[in-house]
Motif scaffolding. Sequence first.
Motif, mmCIF file in Angstrom:
data_model
loop_
_atom_site.group_PDB
_atom_site.id
_atom_site.type_symbol
_atom_site.label_atom_id
_atom_site.label_comp_id
_atom_site.label_asym_id
_atom_site.label_seq_id
_atom_site.Cartn_x
_atom_site.Cartn_y
_atom_site.Cartn_z
ATOM 1 N N LEU A 51 -8.921 -4.211 -18.579
ATOM 2 C CA LEU A 51 -9.648 -5.467 -18.666
ATOM 3 C C LEU A 51 -9.001 -6.502 -17.741
ATOM 4 O O LEU A 51 -7.814 -6.811 -17.894
ATOM 5 C CB LEU A 51 -9.645 -5.992 -20.097
ATOM 6 N N PRO A 52 -9.747 -7.047 -16.777
ATOM 7 C CA PRO A 52 -9.157 -8.049 -15.884
ATOM 8 C C PRO A 52 -8.654 -9.261 -16.664
ATOM 9 O O PRO A 52 -9.321 -9.746 -17.583
ATOM 10 C CB PRO A 52 -10.330 -8.427 -14.966
ATOM 11 N N HIS A 53 -7.489 -9.757 -16.283
ATOM 12 C CA HIS A 53 -6.902 -10.896 -16.971
ATOM 13 C C HIS A 53 -5.833 -11.520 -16.086
ATOM 14 O O HIS A 53 -5.431 -10.953 -15.068
ATOM 15 C CB HIS A 53 -6.272 -10.458 -18.303
ATOM 16 N N GLN A 54 -5.402 -12.682 -16.483
ATOM 17 C CA GLN A 54 -4.291 -13.351 -15.833
ATOM 18 C C GLN A 54 -3.366 -13.898 -16.909
ATOM 19 O O GLN A 54 -3.759 -14.017 -18.074
ATOM 20 C CB GLN A 54 -4.779 -14.504 -14.936
ATOM 21 N N ARG A 55 -2.153 -14.227 -16.515
ATOM 22 C CA ARG A 55 -1.218 -14.898 -17.432
ATOM 23 C C ARG A 55 -0.731 -16.159 -16.756
ATOM 24 O O ARG A 55 -0.238 -16.133 -15.625
ATOM 25 C CB ARG A 55 -0.049 -13.980 -17.795
ATOM 26 N N ARG A 56 -0.901 -17.270 -17.467
ATOM 27 C CA ARG A 56 -0.477 -18.565 -16.938
ATOM 28 C C ARG A 56 0.426 -19.234 -17.957
ATOM 29 O O ARG A 56 0.013 -19.474 -19.093
ATOM 30 C CB ARG A 56 -1.690 -19.451 -16.668
ATOM 31 N N GLY A 57 1.647 -19.477 -17.555
ATOM 32 C CA GLY A 57 2.603 -20.091 -18.466
ATOM 33 C C GLY A 57 2.808 -19.272 -19.724
ATOM 34 O O GLY A 57 3.002 -19.835 -20.806
ATOM 35 N N GLY A 58 2.712 -17.953 -19.587
ATOM 36 C CA GLY A 58 2.892 -17.074 -20.735
ATOM 37 C C GLY A 58 1.639 -16.868 -21.567
ATOM 38 O O GLY A 58 1.642 -16.081 -22.515
ATOM 39 N N GLU A 59 0.541 -17.573 -21.236
ATOM 40 C CA GLU A 59 -0.701 -17.443 -21.996
ATOM 41 C C GLU A 59 -1.678 -16.523 -21.284
ATOM 42 O O GLU A 59 -1.834 -16.584 -20.057
ATOM 43 C CB GLU A 59 -1.352 -18.812 -22.200
ATOM 44 N N LEU A 60 -2.343 -15.691 -22.059
ATOM 45 C CA LEU A 60 -3.338 -14.766 -21.539
ATOM 46 C C LEU A 60 -4.621 -15.513 -21.225
ATOM 47 O O LEU A 60 -5.108 -16.296 -22.045
ATOM 48 C CB LEU A 60 -3.602 -13.670 -22.579
ATOM 49 N N ARG A 61 -5.189 -15.290 -20.036
ATOM 50 C CA ARG A 61 -6.445 -15.916 -19.639
ATOM 51 C C ARG A 61 -7.458 -14.838 -19.283
ATOM 52 O O ARG A 61 -7.155 -13.889 -18.557
ATOM 53 C CB ARG A 61 -6.252 -16.862 -18.447
ATOM 54 N N LEU A 62 -8.696 -15.003 -19.803
ATOM 55 C CA LEU A 62 -9.734 -13.991 -19.674
ATOM 56 C C LEU A 62 -11.035 -14.618 -19.192
ATOM 57 O O LEU A 62 -11.204 -15.846 -19.232
ATOM 58 C CB LEU A 62 -9.956 -13.308 -21.029
ATOM 59 N N ASP A 63 -11.959 -13.768 -18.768
ATOM 60 C CA ASP A 63 -13.259 -14.238 -18.305
ATOM 61 C C ASP A 63 -14.249 -14.217 -19.467
ATOM 62 O O ASP A 63 -14.406 -13.195 -20.148
ATOM 63 C CB ASP A 63 -13.760 -13.340 -17.170
ATOM 64 N N ALA A 64 -14.955 -15.323 -19.688
ATOM 65 C CA ALA A 64 -15.862 -15.445 -20.824
ATOM 66 C C ALA A 64 -17.052 -14.489 -20.717
ATOM 67 O O ALA A 64 -17.536 -13.978 -21.732
ATOM 68 C CB ALA A 64 -16.355 -16.882 -20.953
#
Length: 306
Positions: A51-64
């Motif tokens: 599943l594509p995702h990113q991590r910013r400042g330790g938080e998981l970020r996903l596409d809605a």
Amino acid sequence: MSTVEDPTQVVMSRLREVPDAYRRFAAGAPEARRVFGIGADLLAQLIDLGLPHQRRGGELRLDAFDLENISTGLRLRSPQAMTMRQWKHALASRRRPGGADCLVTVEWRCPAPGHRDGCDFALSDLFTPVSRIDEKHEPARGSVVLQAEPSDHAIRFGAEFHPVLAAAARLTFYKLPPQLSNDLSFVRRTGLANCRLACQHLLDTAAAAGVNARPAAGLFLGALFPFRHIWIEVEVGGRWVAADPFFLETLRRWGVVDRPDWPADQSPRGILWRLLNASSIDEPFVTHRGCEASVSVSARWVPQAG
């Protein structure tokens, strides 16, 4: 021996068809759980599957869009699933709304309350010349009750429509980012489409089959809270008749309707309200000094007088 595909793998294979360049990683894990019903264990499994995702400042970020398609594809318990259950009850009771009028209420409020100048709201010309039953105006809000005129043709399409039906049956509804919503090469390659893209694809199919068709846009009235929708119309006997095999087939797959009650080869009665002669319905319903106002839309069926 036939094999049953793993729903999670199916969902992930569809998700991979969308290029990463179109994703906006703005949703977090709490939103995935609260809005889309994707708990921590399932989310971890999906990430392991790619599943594509990113991590910013330790938080998981996903596409809605990814999250919504996963939730729908796996039929997870979510607010969206509850809405679909409401559609099922509404459509079952409205299979033939003869003897009833549909009243649509559009309510609005100021997008920037507290400004010094008075509010100046304008209802879109999309609703002209629709009959206004009631209107209310307050300093920072207002509403209007409109007499809807849903399509109500008792038409079953003939053999010439079969190529359009077959094309619709090969498609899978998929929530797409705006950049793909007009990409016919994408739907032809993947079979994934939202209502806008499916409409364009079915118009091309109809033209190739010699069927005279055109786009239509308006509101889907088969729910307490109508939403903007796009479908096609077919010329039958010199008149234009609503046809929406893609959406009806999608509702059947979601378990919202049964095919005998809502056949894809028949014009849907009482649930589609055409508002304009175009394939788009992106215009704001209400504006406030040229800016889009906050709007809610609801519908109710009332017995006809007499």
